[in-house]
Write a protein that holds these residues in place. Sequence first.
Motif, PDB file in Angstrom:
ATOM      1  N   ILE A 113      12.091 -38.282 -48.739  1.00 44.05           N
ATOM      2  CA  ILE A 113      13.515 -38.581 -48.550  1.00 44.05           C
ATOM      3  C   ILE A 113      13.887 -38.735 -47.079  1.00 44.05           C
ATOM      4  CG2 ILE A 113      14.198 -37.484 -50.705  1.00 44.05           C
ATOM      5  CD1 ILE A 113      15.290 -35.141 -48.974  1.00 44.05           C
ATOM      6  N   PHE A 114      13.163 -38.072 -46.173  1.00 42.04           N
ATOM      7  CA  PHE A 114      13.490 -38.203 -44.752  1.00 42.04           C
ATOM      8  C   PHE A 114      13.046 -39.549 -44.187  1.00 42.04           C
ATOM      9  CE2 PHE A 114      13.400 -33.307 -44.059  1.00 42.04           C
ATOM     10  CZ  PHE A 114      14.684 -33.226 -44.560  1.00 42.04           C
ATOM     11  N   ALA A 115      11.857 -40.024 -44.581  1.00 40.47           N
ATOM     12  CA  ALA A 115      11.376 -41.313 -44.065  1.00 40.47           C
ATOM     13  C   ALA A 115      12.298 -42.471 -44.445  1.00 40.47           C
ATOM     14  CB  ALA A 115       9.944 -41.574 -44.532  1.00 40.47           C
ATOM     15  N   PRO A 116      12.761 -42.570 -45.706  1.00 40.83           N
ATOM     16  CA  PRO A 116      13.682 -43.663 -46.050  1.00 40.83           C
ATOM     17  C   PRO A 116      14.975 -43.654 -45.242  1.00 40.83           C
ATOM     18  CG  PRO A 116      12.756 -42.735 -48.052  1.00 40.83           C
ATOM     19  CD  PRO A 116      12.323 -41.846 -46.925  1.00 40.83           C
ATOM     20  N   ALA A 117      15.388 -42.490 -44.742  1.00 42.53           N
ATOM     21  CA  ALA A 117      16.610 -42.434 -43.932  1.00 42.53           C
ATOM     22  C   ALA A 117      16.456 -43.259 -42.658  1.00 42.53           C
ATOM     23  CB  ALA A 117      16.934 -40.984 -43.584  1.00 42.53           C
ATOM     24  N   PHE A 118      15.255 -43.300 -42.102  1.00 41.40           N
ATOM     25  CA  PHE A 118      15.008 -44.134 -40.919  1.00 41.40           C
ATOM     26  C   PHE A 118      14.874 -45.597 -41.309  1.00 41.40           C
ATOM     27  CE2 PHE A 118      13.578 -39.937 -39.526  1.00 41.40           C
ATOM     28  CZ  PHE A 118      14.128 -39.865 -38.257  1.00 41.40           C
ATOM     29  N   PHE A 119      14.130 -45.855 -42.385  1.00 40.65           N
ATOM     30  CA  PHE A 119      13.873 -47.249 -42.760  1.00 40.65           C
ATOM     31  C   PHE A 119      15.135 -47.935 -43.261  1.00 40.65           C
ATOM     32  CE2 PHE A 119       9.591 -45.400 -43.108  1.00 40.65           C
ATOM     33  CZ  PHE A 119       8.963 -46.213 -42.171  1.00 40.65           C
ATOM     34  N   ALA A 120      16.046 -47.181 -43.850  1.00 39.67           N
ATOM     35  CA  ALA A 120      17.308 -47.779 -44.297  1.00 39.67           C
ATOM     36  C   ALA A 120      18.090 -48.346 -43.118  1.00 39.67           C
ATOM     37  CB  ALA A 120      18.151 -46.734 -45.035  1.00 39.67           C
TER      38      ALA A 120
END
Length: 525
Positions: A377-384
């Motif tokens: 869940i933390f990685a998608p926060a950057f990629f979003a």
Amino acid sequence: MAKSRLFRSTLIVSAMTMLSRVLGLVRDVVLMGVFGAGGLMDAFLVAFKIPNFLRRLFAEGAFSQAFVPVLSEYKEKRTLDAVQVLISRVCGVLSLVLLVLTVAVIALAPFVVSVFAPGFNDDAAKFSAATELLRLTFPYLFFISLTAFLGSILQSYGRFAAPAFAPVLLNVCMIGGALFAMPLFEAGVIGAPIMALGWAVAISGVLQLAIQLPELYRQKLLIAPKVDFRHEGVQRILKLMMPAIFGVSVTQINLLLNTVFASLMIGGSVSWLYAAERLSELPLGLIGVAIGTVILPSLSASRANARDDEFRLTLDWAARLIVLVGLPASLAMFALSDVLMNALFVRGEFSTHDAAMSGLALKSMAGGILGFMLIKIFAPAFFAGQDTKTPVKIGIVSVFANMIFSVIFIGLFYLANLPLHGGLALAATGASFVNAGLLYYFLHTRGIFRFGAHWRRMGAQFAIAAAAMMASLYIALPYYPAEGEMWHKISILLGLCMLGAAVYAVVLLATGFRPRQLKPSWSGQ
């Protein structure tokens, strides 16, 4: 995405993913019972891990994380025609790259096996089998990567069922290959028995791609591919994807490095680590992967429309669910590791010694379940937000941490006269928390997301409930029968799981936690 729809989508993906994981567990029980640990099973696992690793690295990892934000922006701000052109061009470029990669790996299969499993070089039979299996299974990457691409499109349009169901077909094919096709190979009709699994993997890739097509057609998104590297959307995706290849899939890189190290250890180490990884992926698949899949389109849409409060609330909601399940799952896997391996795997060619060795790996790996979930869940926060540089830097640190931990823990296990593969599993756990911790650190320091004051009370509630669960499991463990019929042992195992879950839920409610705290708290659009 409205909060009710987001919650419903999570339930759909969780249900389908759980079905896949349960069938995956059945698959692994069947495979270990039929082929055992070590020998040609090690050869198959290495051959299968290579395309599977690249699938997670390119298709489900970096490509998905780069493609979905761009597709979401097109969907929110441009016409359907523009979206269709984007899909056509991306599909053409992806197909070409995959085709070239597939042909290259098939041609260079002996070299690839030498790189990923250097320990096989001294065993001619195992090396030959791994090479032949790699050539047979690698085309799976082509079909499953296109499956992930089409699935990303459907997920961006709120259609989660077909992409989530697709992995079920892999498990069904492999179970069928082991139980029904393998006797034909064993009789010498087609080839060596282990090759039945290679054919099952290849066929499953075609089937998983095929089931995506009807829903895409209904959405008017089934577009003929066209190669165009100059398309604006393609160039943006490639730019985002290059660093994301490393950043989002660092967990898989660490696990693959463990396979390389395990190939240098005693026979069976690859299979023991594989069995532990598969069980640790049950809770990860149920919640971590499901939530990570569902929130990325929502986070991307929030970023595209500058809805920062909704972005943070989405991430906070995801974190609540992750900790709710991930904390007790990590602890329960640690407590029940030996029981799980004994009840589920000891039969046929898989011995009690194999179960003990796999149990040690699972015990070492269990702590990392929560870390792996948080990464999802933390990685998608950057990629979003189309930031791929931060996760890649963190990924590099995490890989080096895994290497350092591997050396340290293998050394400590050696000094303690313990099986060395346990040190590898423990290194993966340490690296997962380094990765998750650094991702959160940068989210926090940049003001993107922070655990609010409500997490102090909620964290204490989770901790108290988890401690009570662990106490109940250790009290009940002596009642598990080490010997006996398979179904009797499994029924006792299920009883232990139900006991732990019940104690966790009751104590959590007693501390004041309420189910409404798990509901998304924004109005949605």
